[in-house]
Design a protein around this motif. Structure first.
Motif, short mmCIF file in Angstrom:
data_model
loop_
_atom_site.label_atom_id
_atom_site.label_comp_id
_atom_site.label_asym_id
_atom_site.label_seq_id
_atom_site.Cartn_x
_atom_site.Cartn_y
_atom_site.Cartn_z
N THR A 1 0.84 -1.20 0.00
CA THR A 1 0.00 0.00 0.00
C THR A 1 0.88 1.25 0.00
N TYR B 1 0.88 5.01 0.93
CA TYR B 1 0.13 5.99 1.71
C TYR B 1 0.48 7.40 1.25
N ASP C 1 -5.09 5.69 0.47
CA ASP C 1 -5.01 5.62 1.93
C ASP C 1 -4.14 6.76 2.47
N SER D 1 6.31 4.08 2.25
CA SER D 1 5.69 4.55 1.01
C SER D 1 6.67 5.38 0.20
#
Length: 709
Positions: free
Chosen positions: A500, A502, A519, A576
């Motif tokens: 993921t 972010y 997110d 990230s």
């Protein structure tokens, strides 16, 4: 001991349950097929306007269907069932040690562990009790649904009845789980104690706060630091988005209804003819050498054998002590033991001398001092600068089977095979090929817990600021702790596309990355717990607690505490930003891959050195295992240093002979070569004159045995 015994009981129960399921699967399938046929018949009758289900059932031979239903009742499991039923059958084994365990140790708990302590107190109260246990008495908050079905059995058992044995076994398993999560602990113990007790106390933290912030380049208030981290994240995302269209290695695809990043693997770097020729020339010119000769020759350049002092720190007056230390180091690192090294005609290699040196000179402190001396000498060699500046390091585990009974090992079928146990030597390698540190881990516990330990504990002159590992070490909390302590964590990610990404700014436009960066990081979680976060970082920086210990506190049982969540949020920002850079920068990916490949090559050399006794570790106690693997780590650095010195000499000779050696090729050489090294000793075919004349050897005289009658 409790942890190991319960672990074995749980694993053996799980294995038995799996085998039982496999044995009964055919019966369960047959019953399910029969019941399906009955259901189809009922449905068919119900669909017929003139059908009479009652009449159909009366005409049916229901005996087989009742039997099938009973089979399903006996064999089918609930979705959350594990090996609880088999483990409950091991009550007699648990009952032998549980009373003494509860009597010997005083357990304490965090709020999350209080239900387990309540259950243990109730179990202790059952001693000598004869009246039945009522359901309302049992503190059942700790019970899982699977255990609840065993402790409170359904009808035909009486309502509110309690299965005492299942309750005791369930409480014991819950105790082990809570100890692992540090929700229950024993005050005063290091491994099983309260890790919060090793964080800086309130008074110590008040005194250290300003110093810690200055040394770690942090701030008492989070605003400025957080702004720097979010700006870095934003810049990384924008650079990734900007170069995505022109990046042939990365594309975005729809998979399962969501966007996913697909990263193409790195192509193998071409080896120019000049590099292949340089490899051949260096290997052909490296002198053939025995491993013990290497040990002594390196000591003639840098007197590391003098760092092995007596455990009492007294100065020894023995002659040739360094020779004895070299012999013991060789015996330990090659795993052949002392006996092949013994030479009765040489005092420094007598059996008694070698055993005495092994017991009194070889230990973690002396091995660390000697290793630091070798690394400092190695880093100053001109050739080494072509390989790296020492700012990058890698961490990876080397697995060893332990075929003997020892508490300090663990199972892992993938690495050790079924019914075998082993340990992991988690070692750290600089980009200059020198080993910095090694940590012994029983079994194959999560390696990510120990990455920071290695960086913070290593005592060499090198100070790497970036460390890489394989995917297993890349948790968000690890990223967060690295960032707080001023290090860059750069793991090689096997499935990076599923990670993921972010964002910090909900309104930022990253164009093609917008679907991937939906997110948002929870910055409020960080600011709300900033002082607690700083306290954890300060405790690690000050050395009052190990990273492997604090990680278990921050996320016990996979459930982060509020401080753990704050550090996880920091890790999400840092991870990230790293991922965007990882996708964008092929040189970064290649540098990480090169470093981890170097470590794999070092492991191959370690296997060559540690060849005795099938490469299995046969030390019974943790200290012996640590000392032996520490000797192996030191021997690896001895070989690397020797190879580097001679490779440097060979390159100088080649250039003096007018052979052109390209600097680009030198940067891709490796000192991990071993074809020229004899690891196995030499056989002697010489006989003394007396034996040649037919005289027999003197028999050995065993030590007298004193018998007491």
């Amino acid at each position: 001991m409790f942890d190991l015994v319960m672990g074995d009981l749980i694993r053996s129960s799980s294995t038995k349950m799996t085998r039982q399921r496999l044995r009964t699967l055919k019966d369960l399938d047959a019953a399910a097929i029969l019941l399906r046929q009955a259901w189809i018949a009922v449905c068919g009758t119900a669909a017929d306007p003139e059908g009479d289900i009652r009449a159909m059932l009366e005409a049916l031979d229901v005996g087989p269907f009742h039997a099938a239903a009973e089979t399903v009742k006996l064999l089918a499991q609930e979705p959350d069932d594990g090996a609880e039923q088999m483990l409950a059958a091991r009550y007699n084994t648990i009952a032998r040690f549980l009373p003494d365990l509860l009597k010997t140790f005083e357990f304490e708990a965090s709020p999350a562990g209080e239900p387990v302590l309540d259950a243990l107190a109730f179990v202790k109260s059952l001693k000598g009790r004869r009246r039945p246990i009522q359901g309302w008495e049992v503190p059942a908050k700790f019970l899982t649904s699977a255990w609840r079905r065993l402790v409170f059995p359904p009808p035909p058992m009486p309502v509110a009845s309690v299965e005492k044995r299942a309750l005791i076994v369930a409480s014991t398993e819950a105790l082990r789980t809570a100890l692992h999560r540090h929700e229950v602990y024993v005050p005063g113990l290091r491994k099983w104690g309260d890790p919060n007790a090793r964080l800086l106390s309130d008074t110590a933290w008040e005194a250290a706060r300003a110093r810690v912030c200055e040394e770690l380049d942090l701030d008492v208030k989070p605003d400025k630091i957080l702004a720097g981290w979010t700006d870095r994240l934003d810049a990384a995302h924008r650079e990734f988005a900007k170069g995505l269209a022109a990046n042939p290695a990365v594309r975005i695809e729809q998979q399962g209804g969501r966007d996913r990043i697909i990263l193409t693997g790195l192509d193998r770097l071409d080896e120019p003819v000049s590099l292949r020729e340089l490899h051949k020339e260096v290997e052909a010119r490296l002198p053939a050498v025995d491993l013990p000769e290497m040990v002594l020759e390196v000591d003639s350049w840098v007197p590391y054998l003098g760092d092995f002092t007596h455990v009492s720190e007294a100065n020894s007056r023995m002659d040739d002590l360094e020779l004895s230390v070299a012999a013991v180091l060789t015996a330990e690192a090659t795993n052949v033991g002392v006996e092949p090294i013994v030479h009765d005609g040489v005092d420094a290699q007598s059996r008694d001398r070698l055993f005495w040196v092994e017991q009194n000179y070889l230990r973690a402190a002396t091995l660390s001092r000697a290793n630091a001396r070798l690394v400092e000498y190695h880093m100053r060699l001109p050739l080494v600068q072509a390989w790296g500046g020492g700012e990058l390091a890698s961490a990876d585990g080397l697995r060893f089977i332990t075929p003997i009974r020892t508490l300090n090992s663990g199972p892992n079928p993938k690495y050790f095979g079924t019914r075998r146990r082993g340990v992991t030597f988690y070692n750290f390698l600089s980009d200059q090929f020198s080993g910095l540190h090694g940590i012994l881990i029983p079994g194959t516990q999560r390696d990510s817990f120990y990455i920071l330990d290695g960086l913070l504990e290593q005592e060499t002159a090198l100070r790497p600021v970036e460390i890489t590992s394989d995917t297993h070490g890349s948790s968000e909390i690890v990223f967060g702790l690295f960032r707080l302590l001023g290090y860059q964590f750069s793991p090689r990610l096997a499935d990076s596309g599923s990670a993921t990404l972010y964002r910090a700014d909900p309104d930022a436009d990253y164009r093609p990355l917008n679907p991937l960066t939906r997110d948002k990081g929870n910055l409020k979680q960080i600011t709300s717990h900033w002082d607690d976060v700083l306290r954890v970082a300060g405790s690690l920086h000050s050395g009052t607690v190990k990273a492997s210990e604090v990680l278990r506190v921050l996320a016990p049982g996979g459930k982060p505490t509020p401080t753990g969540k704050a550090i996880m949020e920091i890790g999400r920002l840092d991870r990230s930003a790293y991922l965007s850079s990882y996708f964008t920068d092929e040189l970064l990916r290649r540098r990480i891959n090169t470093q981890l490949n170097r470590q794999e090559s070092r492991h191959n050399l370690a296997r060559k050195i540690f060849h005795g006794q099938k490469g299995e570790l046969r030390q019974s106690y943790r200290e012996g295992q640590e000392d032996q693997l520490g000797a192996l780590g030191l021997m690896l650095n001895i070989v690397i240093l020797w190879n580097t010195v001679y490779m440097q000499q060979i390159i100088a000779e080649m250039r003096a002979e007018g052979i052109h050696v390209r600097d680009e090729d030198i940067a891709r050489l490796s000192p991990l070569k071993f074809a020229h090294i004899n690891f196995h000793g030499r056989y002697s075919f010489a006989l003394s004159a007396e034996i040649q004349d037919g005289q027999l050897r003197s028999t050995r005289k065993p030590e007298p045995v004193t018998t007491t009658i």
